[in-house]
Design a protein around this motif. Structure first.
Motif, short mmCIF file in Angstrom:
data_model
loop_
_atom_site.label_atom_id
_atom_site.label_comp_id
_atom_site.label_asym_id
_atom_site.label_seq_id
_atom_site.Cartn_x
_atom_site.Cartn_y
_atom_site.Cartn_z
N LYS A 89 -18.97 -12.13 -26.54
CA LYS A 89 -18.26 -12.47 -25.30
C LYS A 89 -18.99 -13.61 -24.60
N PRO A 90 -18.43 -14.80 -24.58
CA PRO A 90 -19.12 -15.94 -23.98
C PRO A 90 -19.15 -15.84 -22.46
N ASP A 91 -20.23 -16.33 -21.87
CA ASP A 91 -20.26 -16.47 -20.42
C ASP A 91 -19.51 -17.75 -20.06
N VAL A 92 -19.44 -18.05 -18.78
CA VAL A 92 -18.61 -19.17 -18.34
C VAL A 92 -19.11 -20.50 -18.90
N VAL A 93 -20.43 -20.68 -18.98
CA VAL A 93 -20.97 -21.94 -19.48
C VAL A 93 -20.74 -22.08 -20.98
N SER A 94 -20.98 -21.01 -21.73
CA SER A 94 -20.74 -21.05 -23.17
C SER A 94 -19.29 -21.41 -23.45
N ARG A 95 -18.38 -20.83 -22.67
CA ARG A 95 -16.95 -21.09 -22.88
C ARG A 95 -16.61 -22.54 -22.56
N MET A 96 -17.24 -23.09 -21.53
CA MET A 96 -16.94 -24.47 -21.13
C MET A 96 -17.45 -25.48 -22.15
N VAL A 97 -18.69 -25.28 -22.63
CA VAL A 97 -19.28 -26.26 -23.55
C VAL A 97 -18.99 -25.94 -25.00
N ARG A 98 -18.49 -24.72 -25.26
CA ARG A 98 -18.13 -24.29 -26.61
C ARG A 98 -19.29 -24.44 -27.58
N ARG A 99 -20.45 -23.99 -27.10
CA ARG A 99 -21.66 -24.00 -27.92
C ARG A 99 -22.43 -22.72 -27.68
N ASP A 100 -23.08 -22.23 -28.72
CA ASP A 100 -23.99 -21.11 -28.61
C ASP A 100 -25.39 -21.67 -28.52
N ALA A 101 -26.08 -21.44 -27.41
CA ALA A 101 -27.41 -22.02 -27.22
C ALA A 101 -28.26 -21.10 -26.37
N ASP A 102 -29.56 -21.17 -26.56
CA ASP A 102 -30.49 -20.48 -25.68
C ASP A 102 -31.81 -21.23 -25.65
#
Length: 319
Positions: A89-102
């Motif tokens: 489940k992506p958070d709002v930023v993940s959904r906006m940039v469409r990238r998985d990052a940490d």
């Protein structure tokens, strides 16, 4: 001869990363400064000695990411698999940039499989990343303050028992669905084998996942790992107490080994074939909708069939 691969060892975008991306206005890559690149995991940590191709098979090549844009593209592949195909489940930023990052991306090398014959939107040849694995060496983890896996499993006693050994964390493994073939997976493992030989790695570990968050639904495969593939003695490690979920849901005498293996995700079956053992206790990751187990694989324990198959120095798919 290679383990199949389809899975993840991932975490959501950190709060710090989210705040930073929002503050940057989600600027295009060409406008992001060097400090932001380093901070948010866009600068690969690879050594010059491994900057070239690590192997090829037909149109597919395995190598490390060579710059910020390739790390971003790998993060986009991870997003497609983890968030769009699987149950994360992506958070709002993940959904906006469409990238998985940490925050761990900055301390890692990013292993890529690239299809040089892939076609772009308008039919022309446009190489694309079709698979990736994230590799974090112990010295890089120490500079960052620890491994990602340490958020779920207590690795300190394990590492302390092997003060002279070099550890490598494997994570964020995924392959795009059309490329989930033996060839793609073998190239990834060929790249890992070349990498661990170059850096003289002694042991690998990382999280591997079952879909679902109810241990009762996973009783058979979890119990099999606990009773038949649990790491013991100097290689043992446990899930953190507050997150520990018992894996011995069923007694040993009730386990149908053949059925248990059939219920294993391909990635976990692959690790088993290589000779891996597993930590004590699982961890529920509700963000990703998974039950995570700890994989522990000393290099000396790798089944010699795989060493012979890839070659002592990774000759099989040498570029």
């Amino acid at each position: 001869m290679a383990p199949d691969l389809q899975g993840r060892s991932a975490s959501p975008v950190s709060q710090a990363a989210a705040a930073g991306l929002l503050a940057s206005g989600l600027a295009p890559l060409r406008r992001i400064g060097g400090e932001t690149i380093r901070r948010f995991g866009l600068q690969p940590a690879q050594s010059d000695a491994l900057a070239g191709s690590l192997g090829r098979s037909g149109s597919l090549e395995v190598r490390l990411a060579r710059g910020p844009s390739e790390v971003w593209r790998a993060q986009r592949v991870r997003y497609r698999v983890f968030y769009q195909e699987m149950s994360a489940k992506p958070d709002v930023v993940s959904r906006m940039v469409r990238r998985d990052a940490d925050r761990f991306d900055a301390a890692c090398d990013h292993l890529l499989v690239i299809d040089h014959a892939a076609r772009g939107r308008f039919g022309g040849v446009k190489p694309k990343i079709v698979g990736t694995y994230r590799l974090m060496r112990q010295d890089e983890a120490l500079r960052l303050g620890g491994f990602y896996t340490q958020s779920e499993f207590d690795l300190a006693p394990l590492i302390a028992r092997h003060p002279g050994k070099r550890f490598l964390e494997l994570g964020r493994s995924c392959v795009l669905e059309p490329y989930r073939s033996k060839k793609t997976v073998e190239l990834l493992w060929h790249g890992i084998w070349t990498y661990i030989r170059h850096h003289r790695i002694d042991a690998m570990f990382g999280c591997a996942s079952f879909d679902g968050t109810d241990p009762e639904d996973l009783a058979l495969p979890l119990s099999f790992l606990h009773h038949h593939a649990r790491a013991e003695g100097e290689w043992s490690a446990r899930a953190h107490g507050v997150r520990h979920v018992a894996m011995d849901v069923l007694p040993a005498q009730m386990i149908d080994a053949k059925l248990a293996l059939k219920q294993m995700p391909p990635l976990i079956k692959g690790y088993l074939r290589l000779g891996a053992r597993f930590g004590t206790g699982a961890v529920i990751d509700r963000q990703f909708g998974t039950t995570d187990v700890l994989v522990i694989l000393p290099v000396e324990a790798i089944d010699q069939r795989y060493v012979a198959y890839y070659g002592d120095e990774g000759q099989r798919y040498a570029a």
